[in-house]
Structure formats: structure tokens, C-alpha cells
Design a protein around this motif. Structure first.
Motif, short mmCIF file in Angstrom:
data_model
loop_
_atom_site.label_atom_id
_atom_site.label_comp_id
_atom_site.label_asym_id
_atom_site.label_seq_id
_atom_site.Cartn_x
_atom_site.Cartn_y
_atom_site.Cartn_z
N LEU A 1 -3.12 -18.85 81.40
CA LEU A 1 -4.06 -19.49 82.32
C LEU A 1 -5.24 -18.59 82.64
O LEU A 1 -6.39 -19.05 82.69
CB LEU A 1 -3.34 -19.90 83.61
CG LEU A 1 -2.14 -20.83 83.43
CD1 LEU A 1 -1.48 -21.12 84.76
CD2 LEU A 1 -2.56 -22.13 82.75
N ASP A 2 -4.97 -17.31 82.88
CA ASP A 2 -6.05 -16.37 83.14
C ASP A 2 -5.52 -14.94 83.05
O ASP A 2 -4.30 -14.73 82.94
CB ASP A 2 -6.72 -16.62 84.50
CG ASP A 2 -5.74 -16.59 85.66
OD1 ASP A 2 -4.96 -15.60 85.76
OD2 ASP A 2 -5.73 -17.51 86.48
N TRP A 3 -6.43 -14.00 83.12
CA TRP A 3 -6.06 -12.59 83.12
C TRP A 3 -7.06 -11.83 84.00
O TRP A 3 -8.18 -12.29 84.21
CB TRP A 3 -6.06 -12.01 81.71
CG TRP A 3 -7.41 -12.07 81.02
CD1 TRP A 3 -7.91 -13.08 80.26
CD2 TRP A 3 -8.44 -11.06 81.08
NE1 TRP A 3 -9.18 -12.79 79.83
CE2 TRP A 3 -9.54 -11.55 80.31
CE3 TRP A 3 -8.55 -9.82 81.67
CZ2 TRP A 3 -10.71 -10.84 80.13
CZ3 TRP A 3 -9.72 -9.09 81.51
CH2 TRP A 3 -10.78 -9.60 80.75
N ARG A 4 -6.62 -10.68 84.50
CA ARG A 4 -7.54 -9.88 85.32
C ARG A 4 -7.13 -8.41 85.25
O ARG A 4 -5.98 -8.08 84.96
CB ARG A 4 -7.55 -10.35 86.77
CG ARG A 4 -6.22 -10.21 87.51
CD ARG A 4 -6.34 -10.71 88.94
NE ARG A 4 -5.08 -10.63 89.66
CZ ARG A 4 -4.66 -9.55 90.31
NH1 ARG A 4 -5.41 -8.45 90.32
NH2 ARG A 4 -3.50 -9.55 90.94
N GLN A 5 -8.11 -7.58 85.52
CA GLN A 5 -7.87 -6.14 85.58
C GLN A 5 -7.21 -5.80 86.90
O GLN A 5 -7.49 -6.39 87.93
CB GLN A 5 -9.21 -5.40 85.45
CG GLN A 5 -9.10 -3.91 85.28
CD GLN A 5 -10.46 -3.28 85.02
OE1 GLN A 5 -11.50 -3.93 85.16
NE2 GLN A 5 -10.45 -2.02 84.62
N THR A 6 -6.30 -4.83 86.86
CA THR A 6 -5.65 -4.34 88.07
C THR A 6 -5.87 -2.82 88.18
O THR A 6 -6.44 -2.21 87.28
CB THR A 6 -4.14 -4.64 88.05
OG1 THR A 6 -3.52 -3.81 87.04
CG2 THR A 6 -3.85 -6.10 87.76
N SER A 7 -5.39 -2.26 89.25
CA SER A 7 -5.56 -0.81 89.44
C SER A 7 -4.79 0.00 88.41
O SER A 7 -5.13 1.16 88.13
CB SER A 7 -5.10 -0.41 90.85
OG SER A 7 -3.73 -0.75 91.03
N SER A 8 -3.77 -0.59 87.81
CA SER A 8 -2.94 0.14 86.85
C SER A 8 -2.99 -0.43 85.44
O SER A 8 -2.25 0.02 84.57
CB SER A 8 -1.48 0.15 87.32
OG SER A 8 -0.99 -1.19 87.46
N GLY A 9 -3.84 -1.43 85.21
CA GLY A 9 -3.92 -2.03 83.88
C GLY A 9 -4.43 -3.44 83.94
O GLY A 9 -5.54 -3.70 84.40
N VAL A 10 -3.61 -4.39 83.50
CA VAL A 10 -4.00 -5.80 83.46
C VAL A 10 -2.83 -6.68 83.91
O VAL A 10 -1.67 -6.30 83.79
CB VAL A 10 -4.44 -6.22 82.05
CG1 VAL A 10 -5.76 -5.56 81.66
CG2 VAL A 10 -3.37 -5.91 81.02
N VAL B 1 -1.59 -10.80 83.42
CA VAL B 1 -1.78 -12.05 82.71
C VAL B 1 -0.93 -13.11 83.38
O VAL B 1 0.26 -12.91 83.63
CB VAL B 1 -1.37 -11.91 81.22
CG1 VAL B 1 -1.44 -13.26 80.52
CG2 VAL B 1 -2.26 -10.89 80.52
N ARG B 2 -1.55 -14.26 83.66
CA ARG B 2 -0.83 -15.35 84.34
C ARG B 2 -0.69 -16.53 83.39
O ARG B 2 -1.64 -16.96 82.74
CB ARG B 2 -1.58 -15.77 85.60
CG ARG B 2 -0.83 -16.77 86.48
CD ARG B 2 -1.55 -16.97 87.80
NE ARG B 2 -2.86 -17.59 87.60
CZ ARG B 2 -3.06 -18.92 87.63
NH1 ARG B 2 -2.04 -19.75 87.82
NH2 ARG B 2 -4.28 -19.39 87.44
N THR B 3 0.54 -17.05 83.32
CA THR B 3 0.84 -18.26 82.54
C THR B 3 1.48 -19.28 83.47
O THR B 3 1.68 -19.04 84.66
CB THR B 3 1.81 -17.94 81.39
OG1 THR B 3 3.14 -17.76 81.91
CG2 THR B 3 1.40 -16.68 80.63
N GLY B 4 1.84 -20.43 82.90
CA GLY B 4 2.51 -21.44 83.70
C GLY B 4 3.92 -21.04 84.10
O GLY B 4 4.50 -21.65 85.01
N ARG B 5 4.46 -20.01 83.46
CA ARG B 5 5.83 -19.58 83.78
C ARG B 5 5.87 -18.40 84.74
O ARG B 5 6.91 -18.10 85.31
CB ARG B 5 6.56 -19.19 82.50
CG ARG B 5 6.69 -20.30 81.47
CD ARG B 5 7.52 -19.82 80.29
NE ARG B 5 7.40 -20.70 79.14
CZ ARG B 5 7.95 -20.46 77.96
NH1 ARG B 5 8.64 -19.34 77.77
NH2 ARG B 5 7.80 -21.30 76.96
N GLY B 6 4.77 -17.69 84.88
CA GLY B 6 4.79 -16.52 85.75
C GLY B 6 3.64 -15.60 85.42
O GLY B 6 2.63 -16.02 84.83
N SER B 7 3.77 -14.34 85.79
CA SER B 7 2.73 -13.36 85.50
C SER B 7 3.37 -12.11 84.89
O SER B 7 4.54 -11.81 85.13
CB SER B 7 1.96 -13.00 86.77
OG SER B 7 2.81 -12.40 87.73
#
Length: 382
Positions: A177-186, A188-194
Motif C-alpha cells: 500500500l505504501d512505504w516510508r523512511q523511518t529513523s532506523s530504515g524503512v 512497508v505497509r500492506t493489507g496484512r500488516g507492516s
């Protein structure tokens, strides 16, 4: 699986040709890999299907591709041995047209620049060596003995199997569904979870506009059609046959293959860059009678035996950049993310080496292979 899952070194989004190769190369280097794919393994909803894709070294698109092709050929052989599958086959290839057309002149330029073995044939020589062909009297051809075809579905499955053998976790039927940068990496979010990881590799194919919109690279998705024709007189005359790309003086190109699967499979042919704009959600999967008639009439000019019945036809998608060169790079706005997209209808032959490059970029931040031609900054519009 639901909720949030951590602990991966690299997440690979998209497990078609490029993504499956990236997952394998990353896992083979000992990294903890999660692969996510919206469809099932080696599916027919994107670009990495259709039974065959041309491989060649005399590259008319740009001589700058040749070093990558030389490495790709080494990796095709390694993949065939490691996977014990017939993922590619050498048949020889004819690149036919007027002497000044791109297909001929570009192939000749690449061959001469890189010292690639080749022959130049005039129209009578083409017909004498390959009687199925009836070129225009003014046409010539570059013949490359090392050209042939790869098997896209077998290749994807081979890379997926090898990736799993090296410990990769591969999950299918799970659209991102989407992805984003975090403080420790990345993340990724899907319909089942992240899922979180230190690095992310995105190989979205025709879904690039949705997943890589912020990259600022304009990618146009096109519907293409592949046709399998039943030769007049039977397929045996096309069993031992070169792949071919033929261009008319108008610039229109067609391409084709041997009768790979014998009489039951027919001879696969298609137009190159004769598509209709679409999206993965709006593509018309029905192949219409007028399209079949247009294809049959055009290819029969060059190969009269292919004026017979169309056994079947299927659609696929090209993801085109404005200059028709690839995008392979670390994301300019997020160094933890590596992208590979915009393969513009001529990318599958590079699958093994692109997987190697993506592993280099994701882990090392650079690659020794020449990829400056694929820098997305050349195309950024925002």
C-alpha cells in the motif's frame, strides 16, 4: 500475517523479473530478505510472462548497454546451471531493415564499438540462409550468432526458488500500500500488516506510478499484445530458426521467435512499441480481431508462412520512460531505498545483472557496473 514484523535486512517489493533476481542476489550474499508480491509467482498480469523474451548483445538502443549484456550472459549461464532449468537458449538473431534504420545501424554501431562477432547480409543472402524470410530488396541484416531468447516464467521461478533456498522469505498475494523512511530504515505497509528493514528495493513494473510517484520520473504504461501464429505448412520449418527484429522505413518494428514449443505452440510475434496507454487496473485484456489481422498482415510481408491462423494472443505491459532508458538507482530522497523501473519493453534480457546491481546498490551504495545512463535525475519533472 498481521501486525508489524521486524528483523529484515532488505525488503524487496515486486517479485517479477527484476525483483526475483534482486531477492536471490541479496539472499545469496547472506542478507535476511523479505520479498512481497501482489500476485502469485510468475504471474501473467504484468510484464514478465509470455514464454519468451529476446536476448542479444548487438544493442541498437545504445552501445552503453553492451557491458551489462556481457555480464548478463555470464549470469544467464550461471542461473541455468544453478537452477538446472532451461532459462535461455541461443538461436542466433537477425536484425533486418533499411541500412540506415535504427535496428540495423544501431546494432552495427554497438557490434563495431565493442568488437562483437557479427555478419552483415544483403537481401539475397538473408533468403539463401533463412528461406522463410522475404526481405525488401533494399534491406540488409546484421546476424548475431549469440542472440536467442530467455524464458520469463522459468527465469522468475528459478530466481524465486534459489532465493528461498538461500533463506529468503517470499510472500505472495500481498500488495504493498505504501512505504516510508523511518529513523532506523524503512517501513512497508500492506493489507496484512507492516514490515521494517534497514533497506528497501522497489521493482514495481507497471505499478511504478503508484509506488514511486514521489520519484518525479514520468513513466507511461502501455498495453502490448503478443501473438502465436500457426505457420502455413506446419511449425517444423520454424523449429531451427533465429529470433528476429525487423524495421520498415517508417520506423515500425516487429519481432519474433522460433517455434519454441513445437507445432502446438506456434510462432510468437509482436509489434515493438505499438501500444495503447493504460494502467494495471484499466488494461483491456481482450485481444481484438482487428489487432490479429494487423499483426498477421505485417509479419506475412516478411515471413509469408505466418499468414495463417492465430492460435492465441495475450496482453502484457511496457513501462516506458520518456527516453526509453531504464531507471536503476538509489532513491535520491532516501538512500535506504533502491529503485528499478521503466524498463521500456527491452529490459528482460538484463534481469540477472539488474538483480546483481540492485544488491550492490542496496548494500554497498554503489556498483562497479556502468549504470550512469539510468540515473533518474535525467528525467525528474518535479
Amino acid at each position: 500475517m498481521t501486525g508489524s514484523t521486524t528483523g529484515y535486512d532488505v525488503i524487496v517489493v515486486g517479485l517479477g523479473g527484476m525483483g526475483s533476481a534482486a531477492a536471490y542476489h541479496l539472499a545469496a550474499r547472506g542478507h535476511r530478505v523479505l520479498g512481497l508480491e501482489r500476485h502469485q509467482p510468475a504471474h501473467d498480469k504484468g510484464s514478465s510472462h509470455g514464454g519468451s523474451r529476446i536476448i542479444r548483445q548487438s544493442y541498437f538502443e545504445d552501445p552503453g548497454y553492451v557491458p551489462l549484456l556481457l555480464r548478463a550472459y555470464e549470469l544467464w549461464e550461471k542461473l541455468a546451471v544453478d537452477a538446472q532449468r532451461d532459462v535461455y537458449r541461443i538461436t542466433g538473431g537477425l536484425f533486418i531493415g533499411p541500412p540506415d534504420c535504427l535496428t540495423v545501424s544501431g546494432s552495427l554501431r554497438a557490434s563495431r564499438q565493442w568488437g562483437l562477432p557479427h555478419e552483415v547480409l544483403d537481401a539475397p543472402e538473408i533468403t539463401a540462409r533463412f528461406p522463410n524470410f522475404t526481405p525488401h530488396p533494399a534491406d540488409i541484416a546484421l546476424y548475431e550468432a549469440k542472440a536467442g531468447f530467455a524464458r520469463p516464467e522459468l527465469t522468475v521461478r528459478a530466481h524465486l526458488d534459489l532465493a528461498e533456498r538461500q533463506g529468503a522469505t517470499l510472500q505472495f498475494g500481498e500488495p504493498v500500500l505504501d512505504w516510508r523512511q523511518t529513523s532506523s530504515g524503512v517501513r512497508v505497509r500492506t493489507g496484512r500488516g507492516s514490515y521494517t528493514a534497514a533497506r528497501l528495493v522497489i521493482c514495481p513494473g507497471a505499478w511504478a506510478p503508484q509506488l514511486l510517484g514521489q520519484l518525479g520520473v514520468p513513466i507511461a504504461v502501455e498495453r502490448q499484445v503478443m501473438y502465436w501464429l500457426d505457420p502455413v505448412g506446419g511449425a517444423q520449418g520454424f523449429a531451427d530458426h533465429p529470433i528476429f527484429i525487423a524495421e520498415k522505413s517508417s520506423g515500425a518494428q516487429i519481432y519474433g521467435f522460433p517455434a519454441i514449443d513445437g507445432s502446438r505452440g506456434g510462432v510468437k510475434v509482436a509489434f515493438f512499441r505499438n501500444g495503447i496507454a493504460c494502467t494495471p487496473d484499466t488494461i483491456d485484456r481482450l485481444v481484438h480481431a482487428r489487432e490479429i489481422s494487423e499483426m498477421t498482415a505485417r509479419v506475412a510481408e516478411l515471413l509469408p508462412a505466418l499468414s495463417g491462423t492465430c492460435l492465441h494472443a495475450v496482453t502484457c505491459m511496457y513501462s516506458n520512460t520518456p527516453d526509453q532508458h531504464f531507471v536503476i538507482a538509489r532513491h535520491p530522497g532516501c538512500t535506504e531505498v533502491t529503485v528499478a523501473c521503466g524498463f521500456s519493453g527491452h529490459g528482460f534480457k538484463f534481469v540477472p545483472v539488474v538483480g546483481e546491481i540492485l544488491a550492490d546498490l542496496a548494500i554497498e551504495g554503489s556498483t562497479a557496473l556502468p549504470i550512469s545512463l539510468f540515473d533518474p535525475q535525467r528525467l525528474v519533472t518535479v
